[in-house]
Design an enzyme around this catalytic site. Structure first.
Site, PDB file in Angstrom:
ATOM      1  N   SER A 121       0.808  -1.222  -0.212  1.00  7.17           N
ATOM      2  CA  SER A 121      -0.031  -0.048   0.130  1.00  7.17           C
ATOM      3  C   SER A 121       0.804   1.380  -0.076  1.00  7.17           C
ATOM      4  CB  SER A 121      -0.886  -0.019   1.142  1.00  7.17           C
ATOM      5  OG  SER A 121      -0.278  -0.187   2.271  1.00  7.17           O
ATOM      6  N   HIS A 163       1.667   4.476   4.884  1.00  3.66           N
ATOM      7  CA  HIS A 163       0.835   5.243   3.749  1.00  3.66           C
ATOM      8  C   HIS A 163       1.534   6.456   3.531  1.00  3.66           C
ATOM      9  CE1 HIS A 163      -2.841   2.596   4.636  1.00  3.66           C
ATOM     10  NE2 HIS A 163      -1.724   1.959   4.080  1.00  3.66           N
TER      11      HIS A 163
END
Length: 286
Positions: free
Chosen positions: A144, A195
């Site tokens: 991610s 992230h």
């Protein structure tokens, strides 16, 4: 950290359905290879998650550098894999077609390792500034972070417009920040710093020195990049193999004169075809 089991791997089955619906022929080679690698390592992991996740304690203090290589390509469970790979399917296909396979492969190779480095640095900084050693122990896996970096690139190469983030319309240039906050609020177990590290690496490429560094290390742009960008402006290229319009007209004129010599006197009363007629004949031939 142990892989969580969810029934009969429903997320994996849905991922295969998405890939089948998208079509293998529609996937560029690097994106397809990344999908295959992540799925393979989910089914046959090189090590248990506890030994591949990246953290300050394991990756930096214990000098376990292998974690930087392995952590982006392992996932906690099938749903983790599903959401990341569906996102890769869209972002990867769009960017690889825009940039070309070679450049996209270089970006993935650099981003997947650099994000781990940024993650460790940010966690180390938080642990020191807040005086909370728990940040040194937080361990993360998954693709991610790379996907957040690719989202920054997508917004850079396709500016303007807006998207919906959990029901709210957000300008594309702010979408990655909105998703960062929204995902952390709705799913607190996800890695906020992971992230964030992806966004920071993406910005280092689009607004910082990273792109220049890659070019200085020997990277150059490849012809397919220009072709993808200009194919709407030069619609004949897909039929002519890259031959310019002037070259088409010259070749068509030569063929017409050659045909006139073959016809001899039978074509004496016919008029010389116009440039528009020559263009039409050339296109019909292709």
């Amino acid at each position: 950290m142990q892989r969580r089991q969810r029934g009969a791997h429903t997320g994996l089955l849905l991922l295969f359905a998405q890939i089948y619906q998208f079509g293998f022929n529609n996937m560029p080679p690097v994106t397809l290879a990344l999908l295959g690698l992540n799925i393979y390592l989910f089914l046959y992991p090189m090590k248990p998650l506890l030994y591949v996740c990246i953290s300050v304690h394991k990756g930096y203090h214990h000098n376990d550098w292998e974690r930087f290589l392995l952590s982006p390509f392992h996932h906690a469970d099938d749903w983790h894999l599903y959401f990341n790979m569906v996102s890769l399917l869209w972002k990867g296909t769009k960017l690889e077609r825009r940039l070309g396979s070679v450049q996209f492969a270089i970006i993935i190779a650099v981003f997947s390792q650099l994000i781990g480095v940024v993650y460790v640095l940010v966690q180390l900084l938080l642990a020191e500034c807040i005086n909370d050693p728990s940040y040194n122990m937080q361990c993360a896996v998954g693709f991610s972070g790379v996907l957040f970096a690719l989202k920054v690139l997508n917004n850079h190469y396709h500016p303007g417009g807006s998207t919906y983030v959990f029901g709210f319309q957000v300008p594309n240039k702010y979408a990655c920040w909105a998703e960062l906050v929204a995902i952390h609020i709705l799913s607190p177990g996800t890695s906020f710093v992971g992230h964030l590290s992806g966004i920071l690496v993406g910005l280092l490429y689009t607004h910082g020195p990273l792109e220049w560094i890659l070019k200085s290390a020997g990277y150059t742009r490849y012809p397919q990049y220009e072709y993808q960008e200009n194919r709407s402006e030069r619609p004949y290229d897909m039929y002519t193999g890259g031959v310019s319009e002037d070259e088409q007209l010259q070749q068509a004129l030569q063929e017409s004169l050659h045909q006139t010599r073959q016809w001899g006197t039978s074509g004496r009363d016919e008029q010389q075809p116009s440039l528009e007629e020559l263009r039409r004949r050339r296109l019909n031939k292709f």
